[in-house]
Design a protein around this motif. Sequence first.
Motif, PDB file in Angstrom:
ATOM      1  N   THR A 349       0.844  -1.194   0.000  1.00 17.58           N
ATOM      2  CA  THR A 349       0.000   0.000   0.000  1.00 17.58           C
ATOM      3  C   THR A 349       0.878   1.242   0.000  1.00 17.58           C
ATOM      4  O   THR A 349       1.715   1.413   0.896  1.00 17.58           O
ATOM      5  CB  THR A 349      -0.936   0.022   1.218  1.00 17.58           C
ATOM      6  N   VAL A 350       0.666   2.099  -0.984  1.00 18.52           N
ATOM      7  CA  VAL A 350       1.423   3.354  -1.092  1.00 18.52           C
ATOM      8  C   VAL A 350       0.406   4.486  -1.163  1.00 18.52           C
ATOM      9  O   VAL A 350      -0.197   4.721  -2.216  1.00 18.52           O
ATOM     10  CB  VAL A 350       2.338   3.366  -2.325  1.00 18.52           C
ATOM     11  N   PRO A 351       0.176   5.201  -0.041  1.00 21.56           N
ATOM     12  CA  PRO A 351      -0.870   6.226  -0.019  1.00 21.56           C
ATOM     13  C   PRO A 351      -0.497   7.513  -0.742  1.00 21.56           C
ATOM     14  O   PRO A 351      -1.352   8.373  -0.961  1.00 21.56           O
ATOM     15  CB  PRO A 351      -1.060   6.485   1.486  1.00 21.56           C
ATOM     16  N   ASN A 378      -1.494  -4.573 -13.179  1.00 22.11           N
ATOM     17  CA  ASN A 378      -1.135  -3.183 -12.909  1.00 22.11           C
ATOM     18  C   ASN A 378      -2.331  -2.358 -12.461  1.00 22.11           C
ATOM     19  O   ASN A 378      -3.406  -2.442 -13.075  1.00 22.11           O
ATOM     20  CB  ASN A 378      -0.542  -2.542 -14.165  1.00 22.11           C
ATOM     21  N   PRO A 379      -2.161  -1.542 -11.416  1.00 21.54           N
ATOM     22  CA  PRO A 379      -3.199  -0.560 -11.088  1.00 21.54           C
ATOM     23  C   PRO A 379      -3.328   0.449 -12.229  1.00 21.54           C
ATOM     24  O   PRO A 379      -2.359   0.699 -12.952  1.00 21.54           O
ATOM     25  CB  PRO A 379      -2.664   0.112  -9.812  1.00 21.54           C
ATOM     26  N   ASP A 414      -8.243  13.040 -10.816  1.00 23.25           N
ATOM     27  CA  ASP A 414      -9.001  12.805  -9.580  1.00 23.25           C
ATOM     28  C   ASP A 414      -8.117  12.288  -8.452  1.00 23.25           C
ATOM     29  O   ASP A 414      -8.448  12.414  -7.286  1.00 23.25           O
ATOM     30  CB  ASP A 414     -10.146  11.823  -9.830  1.00 23.25           C
ATOM     31  N   LYS A 415      -6.981  11.688  -8.778  1.00 26.90           N
ATOM     32  CA  LYS A 415      -6.024  11.193  -7.790  1.00 26.90           C
ATOM     33  C   LYS A 415      -6.681  10.286  -6.751  1.00 26.90           C
ATOM     34  O   LYS A 415      -6.451  10.417  -5.550  1.00 26.90           O
ATOM     35  CB  LYS A 415      -5.287  12.358  -7.124  1.00 26.90           C
ATOM     36  N   ASN A 416      -7.502   9.382  -7.226  1.00 22.17           N
ATOM     37  CA  ASN A 416      -8.095   8.383  -6.343  1.00 22.17           C
ATOM     38  C   ASN A 416      -7.169   7.179  -6.215  1.00 22.17           C
ATOM     39  O   ASN A 416      -6.231   7.018  -6.992  1.00 22.17           O
ATOM     40  CB  ASN A 416      -9.449   7.915  -6.894  1.00 22.17           C
ATOM     41  N   TYR A 417      -7.445   6.346  -5.218  1.00 23.77           N
ATOM     42  CA  TYR A 417      -6.700   5.095  -5.080  1.00 23.77           C
ATOM     43  C   TYR A 417      -7.005   4.189  -6.277  1.00 23.77           C
ATOM     44  O   TYR A 417      -8.129   4.159  -6.791  1.00 23.77           O
ATOM     45  CB  TYR A 417      -7.090   4.376  -3.795  1.00 23.77           C
ATOM     46  N   VAL A 418      -5.983   3.479  -6.714  1.00 23.25           N
ATOM     47  CA  VAL A 418      -6.136   2.480  -7.770  1.00 23.25           C
ATOM     48  C   VAL A 418      -5.599   1.154  -7.246  1.00 23.25           C
ATOM     49  O   VAL A 418      -4.774   1.123  -6.322  1.00 23.25           O
ATOM     50  CB  VAL A 418      -5.409   2.899  -9.072  1.00 23.25           C
ATOM     51  N   PHE A 419      -6.059   0.045  -7.844  1.00 23.34           N
ATOM     52  CA  PHE A 419      -5.802  -1.268  -7.267  1.00 23.34           C
ATOM     53  C   PHE A 419      -5.234  -2.236  -8.301  1.00 23.34           C
ATOM     54  O   PHE A 419      -5.641  -2.242  -9.460  1.00 23.34           O
ATOM     55  CB  PHE A 419      -7.098  -1.834  -6.692  1.00 23.34           C
ATOM     56  N   GLY A 420      -4.298  -3.036  -7.841  1.00 21.28           N
ATOM     57  CA  GLY A 420      -3.702  -4.066  -8.682  1.00 21.28           C
ATOM     58  C   GLY A 420      -3.379  -5.285  -7.853  1.00 21.28           C
ATOM     59  O   GLY A 420      -3.877  -5.454  -6.731  1.00 21.28           O
ATOM     60  N   ILE A 435      -2.195  -4.706  -4.402  1.00 16.70           N
ATOM     61  CA  ILE A 435      -1.401  -3.485  -4.561  1.00 16.70           C
ATOM     62  C   ILE A 435      -2.365  -2.315  -4.560  1.00 16.70           C
ATOM     63  O   ILE A 435      -3.289  -2.265  -5.394  1.00 16.70           O
ATOM     64  CB  ILE A 435      -0.575  -3.508  -5.859  1.00 16.70           C
ATOM     65  N   VAL A 436      -2.169  -1.405  -3.631  1.00 18.98           N
ATOM     66  CA  VAL A 436      -3.070  -0.256  -3.479  1.00 18.98           C
ATOM     67  C   VAL A 436      -2.221   1.012  -3.550  1.00 18.98           C
ATOM     68  O   VAL A 436      -1.311   1.191  -2.742  1.00 18.98           O
ATOM     69  CB  VAL A 436      -3.827  -0.315  -2.133  1.00 18.98           C
ATOM     70  N   VAL A 437      -2.515   1.885  -4.504  1.00 17.12           N
ATOM     71  CA  VAL A 437      -1.648   3.034  -4.769  1.00 17.12           C
ATOM     72  C   VAL A 437      -2.492   4.295  -4.997  1.00 17.12           C
ATOM     73  O   VAL A 437      -3.566   4.229  -5.609  1.00 17.12           O
ATOM     74  CB  VAL A 437      -0.764   2.801  -6.010  1.00 17.12           C
ATOM     75  N   LYS A 438      -1.971   5.404  -4.516  1.00 16.37           N
ATOM     76  CA  LYS A 438      -2.588   6.706  -4.792  1.00 16.37           C
ATOM     77  C   LYS A 438      -1.507   7.678  -5.228  1.00 16.37           C
ATOM     78  O   LYS A 438      -0.540   7.909  -4.493  1.00 16.37           O
ATOM     79  CB  LYS A 438      -3.317   7.238  -3.564  1.00 16.37           C
ATOM     80  N   ALA A 439      -1.639   8.236  -6.428  1.00 17.48           N
ATOM     81  CA  ALA A 439      -0.646   9.187  -6.937  1.00 17.48           C
ATOM     82  C   ALA A 439      -0.781  10.523  -6.203  1.00 17.48           C
ATOM     83  O   ALA A 439      -1.886  10.958  -5.848  1.00 17.48           O
ATOM     84  CB  ALA A 439      -0.847   9.399  -8.433  1.00 17.48           C
ATOM     85  N   ALA A 440       0.363  11.148  -5.951  1.00 20.18           N
ATOM     86  CA  ALA A 440       0.380  12.429  -5.230  1.00 20.18           C
ATOM     87  C   ALA A 440      -0.149  13.537  -6.131  1.00 20.18           C
ATOM     88  O   ALA A 440      -0.029  13.485  -7.340  1.00 20.18           O
ATOM     89  CB  ALA A 440       1.800  12.742  -4.773  1.00 20.18           C
TER      90      ALA A 440
END
Length: 440
Positions: A349-351, A378-379, A414-420, A435-440
């Motif tokens: 998880t990368v917030p 891939n997310p 929108d910079k929402n969480y994406v999942f892979g 894999i849970v990621v949110k771009a800054a």
Amino acid sequence: RTILCYDDGAGPGSGPPPGRDVTKSQYSTACTKMYGQSLSAVALRSKKKKFYQLISAADAKAANASAQEALLCKPNTLDPKKVKGKILACLRGDNARVDKGEQAFLAGAVGMILANNELTGNEIIADPHVLPASHINFTDGNLVFAYIYSTKSPRAYIKRAITELGTKPSPFMAAFSSKGPNAITPGILKPDITAPGVSVIAAYTEAQGPTNQMFDKRRIPFNSVSGTSMSCPHISGICGLLKTLYPHWSPAAIKSAIMTTAVTQDNSMEPLLNASFYEATPFSYGAGHVNPNSAMDPGLVYDLSLNDYLNFLCAIGYNETQIEMFSEEMYKCSKPAISLTNLNYPSITVPKISGSLEVTRTVKNVGSPGTYKARIQNPDGISVSVEPKELKFKKIGEEKSFKVLLQVREAKQDKNYVFGKLIWSDGKHYVRSPIVVKAA
């Protein structure tokens, strides 16, 4: 089951509900069957399935109550003169479902239709109501209330509850289930796992009635119960069985085995859904729905030692005095503190990611020797690569580390969480990590 029959009375307000195209002759005999759930012990008293008058609880409000409070069938909001002898339609929300049934019963209703609000969607639950009742979903609830206001004399009948097996889709996420992201430590995915927790048959002490309400004098040895109180013992029991099977496994290894073998498809082989029947995410189910048989043979596990947990406390800001409360001896935090993204957790998880980030993990072989190959889902907007792409294990207990590189491909507005997902497989075992990621 709830069966609604549309009245054929003439005059203003009569006719079929909006959206139902039927002729006059069809309408006089038209009935709509709606399927709900209930554990009502009694059925409507009718030798010939007599259809009873149906009323919205909002129209049965007491003089000193608001229509909204009455619609929720809260205590002291219903007028018995308006309710007596009728089937009452209540809306879910605020007070307990079984409490609504009690209020309907006390007001003289012969039965209750409990309709979901929009939040609870399709999640319907078999409750041990004190009167004939049927809990229906949001869509059907809208049809019921539309029907009530489409005719001068709405009528309905509630059939006795029967048991049905093999329902689809199943499982799906309960509306009341806790949701992520993790508000305290965003870098750790929560929830971790999901397990059966809706309408689960459970032994009862008979110290209380099946509704747990003071008014309920009934006593039964088994009940149908919903909530964390049901999903938790499922997972606890599975942990106990795994510890019996593998006494030397750490709690982290047991947790990893449960998480990495979980499934994210229902019995229709489609992605798990939420209560509104939209596709659920790891913020609803964590790694997925528990799969006990597969957890007995996970292939690889992500293990953690006591020092790993103490380093985690260091990383989130605990000082040495606070950490000593968790350790049998003094523990000195390393400088600099470890990165939370490198905690050897079964999920990644990368917030907040800008550009790229490298994450390290270590897996331990707990199965037969073999070669595991990495596969990535891939997310959206994120590129994920693994180095090395293969891990070859020659014996049980052997450990190997790998790096996961995450790179932002597209800057989402929108910079929402994406999942892979990261999957290690030797052809027999499938070791899955969300894999849970949110771009800054």
